[in-house]
Design a protein around this motif. Sequence first.
Motif, PDB file in Angstrom:
ATOM      1  N   UNK A 140      69.907  20.184  57.896  1.00 29.30           N
ATOM      2  CA  UNK A 140      68.791  19.440  58.476  1.00 29.30           C
ATOM      3  C   UNK A 140      69.370  18.305  59.300  1.00 29.30           C
ATOM      4  N   UNK A 141      68.836  18.086  60.496  1.00 27.58           N
ATOM      5  CA  UNK A 141      69.271  16.951  61.310  1.00 27.58           C
ATOM      6  C   UNK A 141      68.670  15.689  60.708  1.00 27.58           C
ATOM      7  N   UNK A 142      69.524  14.786  60.285  1.00 27.07           N
ATOM      8  CA  UNK A 142      69.068  13.553  59.653  1.00 27.07           C
ATOM      9  C   UNK A 142      69.040  12.369  60.615  1.00 27.07           C
ATOM     10  N   UNK A 143      69.707  12.495  61.758  1.00 31.81           N
ATOM     11  CA  UNK A 143      69.718  11.420  62.745  1.00 31.81           C
ATOM     12  C   UNK A 143      70.542  11.822  63.950  1.00 31.81           C
ATOM     13  N   UNK A 144      70.517  10.962  64.969  1.00 31.12           N
ATOM     14  CA  UNK A 144      71.370  11.233  66.125  1.00 31.12           C
ATOM     15  C   UNK A 144      71.684   9.953  66.886  1.00 31.12           C
ATOM     16  N   UNK A 145      72.759  10.045  67.650  1.00 32.28           N
ATOM     17  CA  UNK A 145      73.217   8.971  68.543  1.00 32.28           C
ATOM     18  C   UNK A 145      73.257   9.539  69.949  1.00 32.28           C
ATOM     19  N   UNK A 146      72.668   8.810  70.891  1.00 31.23           N
ATOM     20  CA  UNK A 146      72.716   9.202  72.297  1.00 31.23           C
ATOM     21  C   UNK A 146      73.195   7.975  73.079  1.00 31.23           C
ATOM     22  N   UNK A 147      74.352   8.111  73.725  1.00 34.62           N
ATOM     23  CA  UNK A 147      74.941   6.977  74.432  1.00 34.62           C
ATOM     24  C   UNK A 147      75.553   7.445  75.749  1.00 34.62           C
ATOM     25  N   UNK A 148      75.950   6.471  76.566  1.00 39.34           N
ATOM     26  CA  UNK A 148      76.583   6.763  77.847  1.00 39.34           C
ATOM     27  C   UNK A 148      77.555   5.639  78.183  1.00 39.34           C
ATOM     28  N   UNK A 149      78.437   5.906  79.145  1.00 40.31           N
ATOM     29  CA  UNK A 149      79.303   4.846  79.655  1.00 40.31           C
ATOM     30  C   UNK A 149      78.803   4.465  81.040  1.00 40.31           C
ATOM     31  N   UNK A 150      78.922   3.185  81.356  1.00 42.09           N
ATOM     32  CA  UNK A 150      78.506   2.701  82.674  1.00 42.09           C
ATOM     33  C   UNK A 150      79.243   1.410  83.002  1.00 42.09           C
ATOM     34  N   UNK A 151      79.149   0.992  84.256  1.00 43.31           N
ATOM     35  CA  UNK A 151      79.825  -0.209  84.713  1.00 43.31           C
ATOM     36  C   UNK A 151      81.238   0.099  85.189  1.00 43.31           C
ATOM     37  N   UNK A 152      81.916  -0.940  85.644  1.00 41.95           N
ATOM     38  CA  UNK A 152      83.292  -0.751  86.112  1.00 41.95           C
ATOM     39  C   UNK A 152      84.211  -1.769  85.447  1.00 41.95           C
ATOM     40  N   UNK A 153      85.445  -1.361  85.231  1.00 42.73           N
ATOM     41  CA  UNK A 153      86.425  -2.238  84.603  1.00 42.73           C
ATOM     42  C   UNK A 153      86.767  -3.414  85.516  1.00 42.73           C
ATOM     43  N   UNK A 154      86.825  -3.178  86.820  1.00 42.72           N
ATOM     44  CA  UNK A 154      87.186  -4.247  87.760  1.00 42.72           C
ATOM     45  C   UNK A 154      86.163  -5.394  87.765  1.00 42.72           C
ATOM     46  N   UNK A 155      84.916  -5.091  87.422  1.00 42.28           N
ATOM     47  CA  UNK A 155      83.880  -6.126  87.350  1.00 42.28           C
ATOM     48  C   UNK A 155      83.664  -6.625  85.919  1.00 42.28           C
ATOM     49  N   UNK A 156      84.558  -6.218  85.004  1.00 42.21           N
ATOM     50  CA  UNK A 156      84.476  -6.620  83.607  1.00 42.21           C
ATOM     51  C   UNK A 156      83.167  -6.130  82.954  1.00 42.21           C
ATOM     52  N   UNK A 157      82.711  -4.922  83.367  1.00 44.01           N
ATOM     53  CA  UNK A 157      81.436  -4.402  82.878  1.00 44.01           C
ATOM     54  C   UNK A 157      81.536  -3.017  82.244  1.00 44.01           C
TER      55      UNK A 157
END
Length: 191
Positions: A56-73
Motif C-alpha cells: 500500500x502506498x503510505x506517502x510520497x515525496x515530489x520535488x525538483x531542482x531549480x535555480x543556478x549555483x552562480x546566483x547562489x540559488x
Amino acid sequence: MTSIKPFQLEDLFNINQVNLDPLTENFNISFYSQYLNTWPNLFYKSTESTNNEEEVISGYMMAKTEGSLSKNELHTHITAVTINQNYRRINLASKLCLQLEKISEVQQTLFIDLFVKVTNELGRKLYEKLGYSIYRRVIGYYGKTMPDDRNKLDNDIDAFDMRKSLQLDKNKSTIRENGDKVYVLPTEIFF
C-alpha cells in the motif's frame, strides 16, 4: 515494514488515500508526469506491506531542482510531501524528507526549500524539527488573486518559505534569522 521506492506513473491510480487530505495539494496528471520525466529521482513513495502481502502506498515525496549555483540559488524544492492518514505519527514524513536531503547532498544543491501555509502549524513544526527555518513570508501565495500589498497579512492564504541549508552552503548564506518578519509578494520570487 516501510520501503521507499521510485514513484511510477501507474501509482497515480493508487494515491487517493494519500491525497484525501485538506492540506495536500492535488495536481493534474500532466503535472505529475512532468516531475516523473524531469526529476525521477526526486519523486518517490513509501510503501507498507499489509497482512495479505500486498503493498500500500503510505506517502510520497515530489520535488525538483531549480535555480543556478552562480546566483547562489541552486536548490531542491519540495513540491509535495504527504502521508496517508492511516500511517501518520510513525515518522514517515521525516523519512521521506531525510531521503530527499541525502539525494540533494549528492546532487550538490545549496539548500532545500518548501512553502507551507502559515496556518499549518503541524507541518511547520515537523520541518523545524528537521532543521528548516522560515526564510520569508509570501503574502497571498495560496490566494486566488495576485496581491499587491506586501504588508497586508492574511494567515489563511499566506505561506512561509522554509529552508534548510545543506553542506555546499558553507557560510549558511541561503538562510536567515527572523525570516517570518520578511514579507514578499509571489511575483518577487525568482529561481
